[in-house]
Scaffold this motif. Structure first.
Motif, PDB file in Angstrom:
ATOM      1  N   THR A   1       5.111   7.436   1.026  1.00 28.83           N
ATOM      2  CA  THR A   1       4.984   6.765   2.313  1.00 28.83           C
ATOM      3  C   THR A   1       3.631   6.996   2.958  1.00 28.83           C
ATOM      4  O   THR A   1       3.017   6.055   3.469  1.00 28.83           O
ATOM      5  CB  THR A   1       6.099   7.245   3.262  1.00 28.83           C
ATOM      6  N   ARG A   2       3.146   8.225   2.961  1.00 28.65           N
ATOM      7  CA  ARG A   2       1.874   8.532   3.627  1.00 28.65           C
ATOM      8  C   ARG A   2       0.727   7.720   3.046  1.00 28.65           C
ATOM      9  O   ARG A   2      -0.100   7.169   3.788  1.00 28.65           O
ATOM     10  CB  ARG A   2       1.586  10.031   3.515  1.00 28.65           C
TER      11      ARG A   2
ATOM     12  N   ILE B   1       8.207  -1.452   3.186  1.00 26.41           N
ATOM     13  CA  ILE B   1       8.154   0.005   3.309  1.00 26.41           C
ATOM     14  C   ILE B   1       9.503   0.489   3.815  1.00 26.41           C
ATOM     15  O   ILE B   1       9.932   0.128   4.914  1.00 26.41           O
ATOM     16  CB  ILE B   1       7.047   0.460   4.270  1.00 26.41           C
TER      17      ILE B   1
ATOM     18  N   GLU C   1      -3.226   7.873  11.154  1.00 28.38           N
ATOM     19  CA  GLU C   1      -4.143   7.344  10.139  1.00 28.38           C
ATOM     20  C   GLU C   1      -5.211   6.457  10.781  1.00 28.38           C
ATOM     21  O   GLU C   1      -6.382   6.490  10.381  1.00 28.38           O
ATOM     22  CB  GLU C   1      -3.369   6.559   9.079  1.00 28.38           C
TER      23      GLU C   1
ATOM     24  N   LEU D   1       1.189   6.098  11.295  1.00 28.06           N
ATOM     25  CA  LEU D   1       0.252   4.981  11.378  1.00 28.06           C
ATOM     26  C   LEU D   1      -0.805   5.244  12.438  1.00 28.06           C
ATOM     27  O   LEU D   1      -2.006   5.032  12.203  1.00 28.06           O
ATOM     28  CB  LEU D   1       1.009   3.686  11.694  1.00 28.06           C
TER      29      LEU D   1
ATOM     30  N   VAL E   1       8.851  -2.971   7.760  1.00 27.72           N
ATOM     31  CA  VAL E   1       9.253  -1.575   7.746  1.00 27.72           C
ATOM     32  C   VAL E   1      10.666  -1.442   8.282  1.00 27.72           C
ATOM     33  O   VAL E   1      10.982  -1.935   9.368  1.00 27.72           O
ATOM     34  CB  VAL E   1       8.308  -0.711   8.614  1.00 27.72           C
TER      35      VAL E   1
ATOM     36  N   PHE F   1       7.214   6.383  10.697  1.00 25.17           N
ATOM     37  CA  PHE F   1       6.192   5.388  10.383  1.00 25.17           C
ATOM     38  C   PHE F   1       5.141   5.267  11.482  1.00 25.17           C
ATOM     39  O   PHE F   1       3.932   5.367  11.221  1.00 25.17           O
ATOM     40  CB  PHE F   1       6.841   4.022  10.134  1.00 25.17           C
TER      41      PHE F   1
ATOM     42  N   ILE G   1       1.080   4.034   4.132  1.00 22.86           N
ATOM     43  CA  ILE G   1       0.733   3.855   5.541  1.00 22.86           C
ATOM     44  C   ILE G   1      -0.778   3.973   5.740  1.00 22.86           C
ATOM     45  O   ILE G   1      -1.368   3.258   6.557  1.00 22.86           O
ATOM     46  CB  ILE G   1       1.490   4.873   6.419  1.00 22.86           C
TER      47      ILE G   1
END
Length: 407
Positions: A182-183, A388, A402, A399, A367, A395, A186
């Motif tokens: 997942t990471r 996703i 990031e 997000l 998502v 999430f 994202i």
């Protein structure tokens, strides 16, 4: 025996267009012969395939050709003009009307190819012969006398191509699974968002009330205020519980900070709607200083358009909610025209509705914690959507983190 030569060209090997086309022919009861196949050697090279499609049944033959059109197949013959027939009545079209996909589509009219800019799936194409323009329209907007494209003559469809080698937005583009990293996914979504915003593009978020219930309203509000999110599509629930959270610190009567059920908190969402009704609208509540935080507050402050589409289960609803589903659909249709990316978060109904409205060129992410929800879009024809499977409460914080790392 009915037969026709078709041509497929582009990255038809890497995109699996060629095997899909061959499978379709056989599954529908037809047959084919590969008359010519040229496979590109380099990553930038395109391939071409010439097939002879055959069937003993006329209806089967035409159905196969219709389906192959969605893969970008061109019938090899002299270029023909599109065929037009006038509608005899409002909201009706000739029985052999051309039904659109969400792929880039052109029609041949008056010796030129005309692009359909507002393409979306499950619509019809009308042609203004005086101005030599073509438009994609839903059935309910057709007026008597409009010229409708029928059959597939003079129609060219170009599916999105998957180039050989790595493509930033084709990561993990396979069946949805909660076991994928997942990471890293994202991170790539954040990179794509940053690139779109750096190029002056627009991003739409389609959101469900789980965004509020999981405590992520402040994060989405931050993304709107910081300019990462330009538009919002939602229902009455997201807006109502966002405003409830802003006014009372609760969502569905549950205190967001502690997770405790507040006494008489079950009426907070109705009180929130009542407060906005007294103010007149969400914008009026912001301008009057009644609403001072939250997703809807940031939308108003940033002049970010929002479309709140109502449903039969809504309480209230808020005065900004569009209760006529066709009117809401049209407003959504208008707002997606200048969007470059759509992120759909925990709302199956609104995600499918939006997916049906957008062309395949728009980068899309869905998502949801439910595997079935994220695959529903692909089942409905939105093949470009990246799925996703994860908790919304994980999430959105990742997000935001990031995106800030990329600044």
């Amino acid at each position: 025996m009915y037969s026709e030569q078709i041509l497929l060209r582009g990255h038809i090997i890497d995109s699996l267009i060629l095997p899909k086309a061959m499978d379709t022919i056989l599954e529908q009861g037809g047959d084919y012969e590969i008359e010519d196949l040229e496979v590109g050697k380099l990553k930038t090279d395109k391939s071409t395939a010439k097939l002879l499609v055959k069937s003993e049944d006329y209806e089967t033959f035409n159905r196969i050709l219709d389906m192959l059109t969605d893969y970008g197949a061109e019938v090899i013959k002299d270029v023909e003009e599109v065929e037009l027939i006038e509608s005899e009545k409002d909201k009706t079209v000739p029985s052999n009307f051309y039904s659109t996909s969400n792929y880039n589509t052109k029609i041949r009219y008056n010796n030129q190819w005309i692009n359909i800019d507002n393409i979306e799936m499950d619509c019809v194409i009308t042609v203004d012969t005086e101005n030599e323009t073509a438009t994609c329209k839903p059935l309910n907007s057709i007026k008597k006398g409009e010229k409708i494209v029928v059959g597939r003559r003079g129609v060219k469809v170009t599916p999105p191509e998957k180039a050989r080698g790595k493509n930033q937005f084709e990561f993990m583009n396979s069946d949805a699974s909660a076991e994928k990293p997942t990471r890293s996914i994202i991170h790539k979504v954040a990179v794509e968002m940053k690139e779109i915003k750096d190029n002056g593009g627009k991003i739409l978020v389609v959101g469900g009330p789980a965004i509020i219930h999981t405590g992520c309203a402040p994060i989405l509000a931050d993304l709107i205020r910081e300019g990462y999110v330009d538009k919002i599509f939602a229902g009455n629930a997201l807006a109502t519980h966002d405003i409830e959270n802003a006014l009372y610190g609760t969502s569905l009567g549950v205190k967001m900070e502690t997770g405790e059920l507040v006494e008489h908190g079950h009426k907070h969402h109705l009180s929130a709607i009542n407060t906005i009704n007294k103010a007149g609208s969400i914008r009026d509540a912001v301008e009057q200083g009644v609403l001072t935080s939250g997703i809807m507050y940031e939308c108003v402050k940033k002049n970010a358009p929002y479309v709140l589409a109502g449903s039969i289960r809504d309480d209230g609803p808020l005065p900004d909610v569009i209760t006529d589903s066709q009117e809401a659909q049209q407003r959504m249709r208008e707002e997606v025209q200048d969007v470059d990316m759509v992120i759909m978060i925990a709302t199956l109904l609104h995600s499918v509705a939006t997916g049906n409205l957008i062309p395949a060129r728009i980068k899309s992410v869905c998502v949801d914690i439910s595997n079935a929800s994220v695959t529903k879009l692909a089942d409905r024809g939105s093949a470009q959507v990246i799925s996703i499977v994860t908790d919304i409460g994980s999430f959105l914080p990742m997000l935001e983190d990031e995106l800030h790392r990329l600044e």
